[in-house]
Motif scaffolding. Structure first.
Motif, mmCIF file in Angstrom:
data_model
loop_
_atom_site.group_PDB
_atom_site.id
_atom_site.type_symbol
_atom_site.label_atom_id
_atom_site.label_comp_id
_atom_site.label_asym_id
_atom_site.label_seq_id
_atom_site.Cartn_x
_atom_site.Cartn_y
_atom_site.Cartn_z
ATOM 1 N N LEU A 5 0.799 -1.216 0.000
ATOM 2 C CA LEU A 5 0.000 0.000 0.000
ATOM 3 C C LEU A 5 0.838 1.275 0.000
ATOM 4 N N LYS A 6 2.153 1.156 0.040
ATOM 5 C CA LYS A 6 3.013 2.332 -0.021
ATOM 6 C C LYS A 6 3.072 2.907 -1.433
ATOM 7 N N SER A 7 2.791 2.105 -2.420
ATOM 8 C CA SER A 7 2.804 2.562 -3.806
ATOM 9 C C SER A 7 1.469 3.216 -4.146
ATOM 10 N N ASP A 8 1.531 4.367 -4.832
ATOM 11 C CA ASP A 8 0.305 5.058 -5.240
ATOM 12 C C ASP A 8 -0.540 4.205 -6.170
ATOM 13 N N LEU A 9 0.101 3.500 -7.104
ATOM 14 C CA LEU A 9 -0.648 2.681 -8.045
ATOM 15 C C LEU A 9 -1.337 1.509 -7.354
ATOM 16 N N HIS A 10 -0.677 0.933 -6.378
ATOM 17 C CA HIS A 10 -1.309 -0.165 -5.650
ATOM 18 C C HIS A 10 -2.509 0.328 -4.840
ATOM 19 N N ARG A 11 -2.372 1.495 -4.223
ATOM 20 C CA ARG A 11 -3.506 2.067 -3.488
ATOM 21 C C ARG A 11 -4.657 2.362 -4.440
ATOM 22 N N THR A 12 -4.344 2.922 -5.597
ATOM 23 C CA THR A 12 -5.379 3.215 -6.594
ATOM 24 C C THR A 12 -6.055 1.939 -7.055
ATOM 25 N N LEU A 13 -5.279 0.901 -7.303
ATOM 26 C CA LEU A 13 -5.852 -0.373 -7.726
ATOM 27 C C LEU A 13 -6.771 -0.941 -6.649
ATOM 28 N N LEU A 14 -6.377 -0.844 -5.397
ATOM 29 C CA LEU A 14 -7.216 -1.328 -4.307
ATOM 30 C C LEU A 14 -8.526 -0.543 -4.222
ATOM 31 N N ILE A 15 -8.451 0.770 -4.408
ATOM 32 C CA ILE A 15 -9.664 1.603 -4.404
ATOM 33 C C ILE A 15 -10.562 1.231 -5.583
ATOM 34 N N LEU A 16 -9.972 1.022 -6.760
ATOM 35 C CA LEU A 16 -10.752 0.643 -7.934
ATOM 36 C C LEU A 16 -11.451 -0.706 -7.738
ATOM 37 N N LEU A 17 -10.736 -1.655 -7.166
ATOM 38 C CA LEU A 17 -11.348 -2.961 -6.908
ATOM 39 C C LEU A 17 -12.486 -2.852 -5.900
ATOM 40 N N LYS A 47 -14.075 6.207 -10.429
ATOM 41 C CA LYS A 47 -13.178 5.223 -11.023
ATOM 42 C C LYS A 47 -12.518 5.771 -12.286
ATOM 43 N N GLY A 48 -13.301 6.424 -13.126
ATOM 44 C CA GLY A 48 -12.734 7.017 -14.340
ATOM 45 C C GLY A 48 -11.685 8.068 -14.024
ATOM 46 N N ARG A 49 -11.974 8.871 -13.007
ATOM 47 C CA ARG A 49 -11.021 9.917 -12.618
ATOM 48 C C ARG A 49 -9.716 9.306 -12.102
ATOM 49 N N LEU A 50 -9.822 8.257 -11.312
ATOM 50 C CA LEU A 50 -8.612 7.592 -10.821
ATOM 51 C C LEU A 50 -7.797 6.998 -11.964
ATOM 52 N N VAL A 51 -8.465 6.400 -12.928
ATOM 53 C CA VAL A 51 -7.752 5.826 -14.071
ATOM 54 C C VAL A 51 -7.046 6.927 -14.857
ATOM 55 N N VAL A 52 -7.763 8.036 -15.109
ATOM 56 C CA VAL A 52 -7.164 9.141 -15.863
ATOM 57 C C VAL A 52 -5.977 9.727 -15.110
#
Length: 91
Positions: A5-17, A47-52
């Protein structure tokens, strides 16, 4: 788990899931109504905003690009909200 969870992308992926599971749960349980539809559209917007911002890496892009993409996403979501609410009121 915590080190992931220290990585921004991993946190974003967890939020998206989590958001995907929440939206799926709302619709698969047969929940209906204006508030459920609005919630589903709001989740789709987030979700779209996080992906963008994170996966397309627009978060650190020039303001023009970020404004164009976020504005487009907001416009499309706003139009969907309007059509959804209009359709609900005439049905």
């Amino acid at each position: 788990m915590i080190s992931i969870l220290k990585s921004d992308l991993h946190r974003t992926l967890l939020i998206l899931l989590t958001a995907t599971i929440a939206a799926f749960w709302m619709r698969s349980d047969g929940l209906v109504g204006l508030s459920v539809g609005a919630s589903t559209l709001a989740i789709a917007y987030l979700k779209g905003r996080l992906v963008v911002l994170d996966f397309m890496e627009i978060r650190h892009a020039p303001l023009l690009w970020r404004g164009l993409l976020e504005g487009w996403l907001l416009l499309v979501t706003g139009l969907l909200f309007i059509f959804y609410f209009y359709g609900q009121s005439t049905a």
